[in-house]
Design a protein around this motif. Structure first.
Motif, PDB file in Angstrom:
ATOM      1  N   LYS A  44       0.860  -1.184   0.000  1.00 51.49           N
ATOM      2  CA  LYS A  44       0.000   0.000   0.000  1.00 51.49           C
ATOM      3  C   LYS A  44       0.896   1.232   0.000  1.00 51.49           C
ATOM      4  CE  LYS A  44      -3.948  -2.116   0.100  1.00 51.49           C
ATOM      5  NZ  LYS A  44      -4.928  -2.058   1.160  1.00 51.49           N
ATOM      6  N   SER A  84      -6.351  -2.382  -2.794  1.00 51.27           N
ATOM      7  CA  SER A  84      -7.123  -3.584  -2.449  1.00 51.27           C
ATOM      8  C   SER A  84      -7.829  -4.241  -3.635  1.00 51.27           C
ATOM      9  CB  SER A  84      -8.125  -3.261  -1.345  1.00 51.27           C
ATOM     10  OG  SER A  84      -7.432  -2.884  -0.184  1.00 51.27           O
ATOM     11  N   ARG A  87      -5.394  -6.491  -6.106  1.00 49.90           N
ATOM     12  CA  ARG A  87      -4.337  -7.391  -5.640  1.00 49.90           C
ATOM     13  C   ARG A  87      -4.296  -8.738  -6.354  1.00 49.90           C
ATOM     14  NH1 ARG A  87      -5.194  -5.910   0.690  1.00 49.90           N
ATOM     15  NH2 ARG A  87      -7.310  -6.379   0.024  1.00 49.90           N
ATOM     16  N   ALA A 101       0.420  -6.310   1.784  1.00 47.43           N
ATOM     17  CA  ALA A 101      -0.437  -5.115   1.751  1.00 47.43           C
ATOM     18  C   ALA A 101      -1.697  -5.319   2.579  1.00 47.43           C
ATOM     19  CB  ALA A 101      -0.785  -4.773   0.299  1.00 47.43           C
ATOM     20  N   THR A 102      -1.508  -5.508   3.885  1.00 53.21           N
ATOM     21  CA  THR A 102      -2.652  -5.751   4.789  1.00 53.21           C
ATOM     22  C   THR A 102      -3.648  -6.706   4.121  1.00 53.21           C
ATOM     23  OG1 THR A 102      -3.781  -3.689   4.048  1.00 53.21           O
ATOM     24  CG2 THR A 102      -2.434  -3.563   6.038  1.00 53.21           C
ATOM     25  N   TYR A 103      -3.084  -7.783   3.555  1.00 52.52           N
ATOM     26  CA  TYR A 103      -3.816  -8.670   2.648  1.00 52.52           C
ATOM     27  C   TYR A 103      -4.303  -9.907   3.409  1.00 52.52           C
ATOM     28  CZ  TYR A 103      -4.427 -10.710  -2.096  1.00 52.52           C
ATOM     29  OH  TYR A 103      -4.915 -11.222  -3.265  1.00 52.52           O
ATOM     30  N   SER A 104      -5.582  -9.911   3.747  1.00 52.39           N
ATOM     31  CA  SER A 104      -6.112 -11.019   4.546  1.00 52.39           C
ATOM     32  C   SER A 104      -6.203 -12.314   3.738  1.00 52.39           C
ATOM     33  CB  SER A 104      -7.504 -10.679   5.062  1.00 52.39           C
ATOM     34  OG  SER A 104      -7.461  -9.547   5.881  1.00 52.39           O
ATOM     35  N   ARG A 109     -10.136 -15.683  -1.930  1.00 49.65           N
ATOM     36  CA  ARG A 109      -8.910 -15.235  -2.604  1.00 49.65           C
ATOM     37  C   ARG A 109      -8.016 -16.417  -2.960  1.00 49.65           C
ATOM     38  NH1 ARG A 109      -8.166 -10.053   1.454  1.00 49.65           N
ATOM     39  NH2 ARG A 109      -9.689  -8.739   0.380  1.00 49.65           N
ATOM     40  N   SER A 151     -12.319  -5.327  -0.573  1.00 51.07           N
ATOM     41  CA  SER A 151     -11.735  -5.612   0.741  1.00 51.07           C
ATOM     42  C   SER A 151     -12.656  -6.523   1.536  1.00 51.07           C
ATOM     43  CB  SER A 151     -11.513  -4.311   1.528  1.00 51.07           C
ATOM     44  OG  SER A 151     -12.761  -3.737   1.897  1.00 51.07           O
ATOM     45  N   THR A 152     -12.069  -7.221   2.507  1.00 54.24           N
ATOM     46  CA  THR A 152     -12.898  -8.004   3.426  1.00 54.24           C
ATOM     47  C   THR A 152     -13.713  -7.048   4.294  1.00 54.24           C
ATOM     48  OG1 THR A 152     -11.097  -8.065   5.028  1.00 54.24           O
ATOM     49  CG2 THR A 152     -11.283  -9.953   3.542  1.00 54.24           C
ATOM     50  N   SER A 153     -13.200  -5.837   4.519  1.00 57.06           N
ATOM     51  CA  SER A 153     -13.900  -4.859   5.364  1.00 57.06           C
ATOM     52  C   SER A 153     -15.278  -4.539   4.806  1.00 57.06           C
ATOM     53  CB  SER A 153     -13.094  -3.558   5.446  1.00 57.06           C
ATOM     54  OG  SER A 153     -11.724  -3.792   5.581  1.00 57.06           O
ATOM     55  N   TYR A 172      -8.376   3.601   1.273  1.00 63.61           N
ATOM     56  CA  TYR A 172      -8.993   4.078   2.524  1.00 63.61           C
ATOM     57  C   TYR A 172      -8.757   5.565   2.744  1.00 63.61           C
ATOM     58  CZ  TYR A 172      -9.552  -0.863   3.238  1.00 63.61           C
ATOM     59  OH  TYR A 172      -9.914  -2.166   3.056  1.00 63.61           O
ATOM     60  N   THR A 189     -12.260  -0.527   8.454  1.00 62.92           N
ATOM     61  CA  THR A 189     -11.266  -1.469   7.944  1.00 62.92           C
ATOM     62  C   THR A 189     -10.480  -2.003   9.155  1.00 62.92           C
ATOM     63  OG1 THR A 189      -9.546  -1.940   6.338  1.00 62.92           O
ATOM     64  CG2 THR A 189      -9.456   0.234   7.366  1.00 62.92           C
ATOM     65  N   ASP A 190      -9.287  -2.541   8.915  1.00 66.48           N
ATOM     66  CA  ASP A 190      -8.521  -3.148  10.001  1.00 66.48           C
ATOM     67  C   ASP A 190      -8.087  -2.091  11.031  1.00 66.48           C
ATOM     68  OD1 ASP A 190      -8.811  -5.307   8.368  1.00 66.48           O
ATOM     69  OD2 ASP A 190      -6.752  -5.239   7.595  1.00 66.48           O
ATOM     70  N   ILE A 193      -4.766  -0.186  10.354  1.00 66.97           N
ATOM     71  CA  ILE A 193      -4.820   0.901   9.367  1.00 66.97           C
ATOM     72  C   ILE A 193      -5.465   2.137   9.994  1.00 66.97           C
ATOM     73  CG2 ILE A 193      -5.782   1.597   7.128  1.00 66.97           C
ATOM     74  CD1 ILE A 193      -5.879  -1.445   6.400  1.00 66.97           C
TER      75      ILE A 193
HETATM   76  N1  GLU Z   1      -7.238  -6.826   5.490  1.00 65.90           N
HETATM   77  C1  GLU Z   1      -8.411  -6.506   4.742  1.00 65.90           C
HETATM   78  C2  GLU Z   1      -8.344  -7.028   3.319  1.00 65.90           C
HETATM   79  O1  GLU Z   1      -7.427  -7.662   2.956  1.00 65.90           O
HETATM   80  C3  GLU Z   1      -8.697  -5.015   4.743  1.00 65.90           C
HETATM   81  C4  GLU Z   1      -7.515  -4.143   4.465  1.00 65.90           C
HETATM   82  C5  GLU Z   1      -7.206  -3.954   2.984  1.00 65.90           C
HETATM   83  O2  GLU Z   1      -8.144  -3.764   2.180  1.00 65.90           O
HETATM   84  O3  GLU Z   1      -6.028  -3.949   2.659  1.00 65.90           O
HETATM   85  O4  GLU Z   1      -9.248  -6.843   2.547  1.00 65.90           O
END
Ligand code: GLU
Length: 275
Positions: A44, A84, A87, A101-104, A109, A151-153, A172, A189-190, A193
């Motif tokens: 990010k 997001s 990705r 990248a804060t990638y859940s 996925r 995003s998962t958010s 974001y 979101t997380d 972040i």
């Molecule tokens: N961790 C979550 C995701 O992967 C939210 C943060 C983001 O979008 O990077 O979707």
């Protein structure tokens, strides 16, 4: 151990030994300092404390983990922005080799990409104005909420509160002005972040993280689907990063300034097996 797994482990070992011979010994911070062949890494660019670009300078927890892993692989990181919604495509098309990248890690996925890790566990939370009376996801019905597509958010909150008015952007940071000036009621979101945004000078005294998480976000390293050898090599580097103290230092350096308290019951997490 089955034959396929043995081959993957042997390949990973060879890979590591081969690269160690031409590796470098500098700090690996920023870009272009690791030595060895370049490796394209998606991060990010607008998440302080996690992945932030400032000119040619890259900082944050994801960046520190990426630099450590790249150095262990004997490669020079080349950072590329990985918003997001893009990705999976960036990995599938080979535009990036790895994503930090804060990638859940999610089953959905995993249909398209593989994950090493997890290297951190976060939780979904809410960022609101300092004077807001929103105290959790239950208070969001009918509210104007902001998040990011893909995003998962966004997916989680729509499932939890079907009556929320959700506005989705690509990043974001695009939500912040609307939140401060009252066009939006919350950003979700997380917690990692959100803490980074709340701690920025211009938002001090204006925004607060609610502190009532409602999901578990397991950060993985995205890579090409089925590349088990690469996954094993990344996991080996992550394991070393935890055992030599560099992971803890990255946590302290990047989350400390924002006052973000890491959940030590879940962190550092146990790695998943590569598949
Ligand atoms: N961790 C979550 C995701 O992967 C939210 C943060 C983001 O979008 O990077 O979707």
């Amino acid at each position: 151990m089955n034959a396929r797994r043995m081959t993957a482990v042997a390949a990973a070992a060879l890979f590591t030994v081969g690269l160690a011979a031409c590796g470098s010994d500098d700090s690996g911070s920023g870009s272009g300092s690791g030595g060895g062949d370049p490796i394209k890494i998606g991060i990010k660019f607008d998440q302080p404390g996690l992945g932030l670009q400032d000119g040619g300078n890259y900082t944050g927890f994801d960046v520190d983990v990426a630099n450590y892993v790249a150095k262990e692989l004997g490669r020079t990181p080349e950072f590329i922005q990985a918003p997001s919604p893009q990705r999976e495509t960036l990995i599938e098309t080979g535009q990036v080799d790895l994503i930090f990248a804060t990638y859940s890690i999610t089953d959905e996925r995993k249909q398209k990409v593989s994950f090493a890790g997890p290297y951190f566990i976060a939780g979904q939370d809410l960022l609101v104005r300092e004077d807001s009376d929103i105290t959790g996801v239950d208070g969001l019905d009918g509210k104007r909420l902001c998040s990011v597509s893909g995003s998962t958010s966004a997916a989680n909150v729509q499932k939890e509160v079907p009556g929320v008015q959700l506005r989705e952007f690509d990043t974001y940071s695009e939500c912040l002005d609307g939140l401060v000036n009252g066009q939006l009621d919350a950003l979700t979101t997380d917690n990692t972040i959100l803490a980074g945004y709340a701690a920025q000078e211009q938002y001090k005294g204006k925004l607060k993280v609610v502190g009532n998480t409602f999901s578990e976000e397991r950060y993985g390293v995205g890579l090409k689907k089925g590349d088990t050898a690469l996954c094993e090599s990344v996991n080996k580097a992550l394991e070393k990063m935890v055992s030599d103290g560099a992971w803890q230092k990255a946590v302290d350096d990047n989350f400390g300034p924002a006052g973000f308290k890491v959940d030590t019951e879940t962190n550092p997490p146990k790695l998943d097996a590569c598949s």
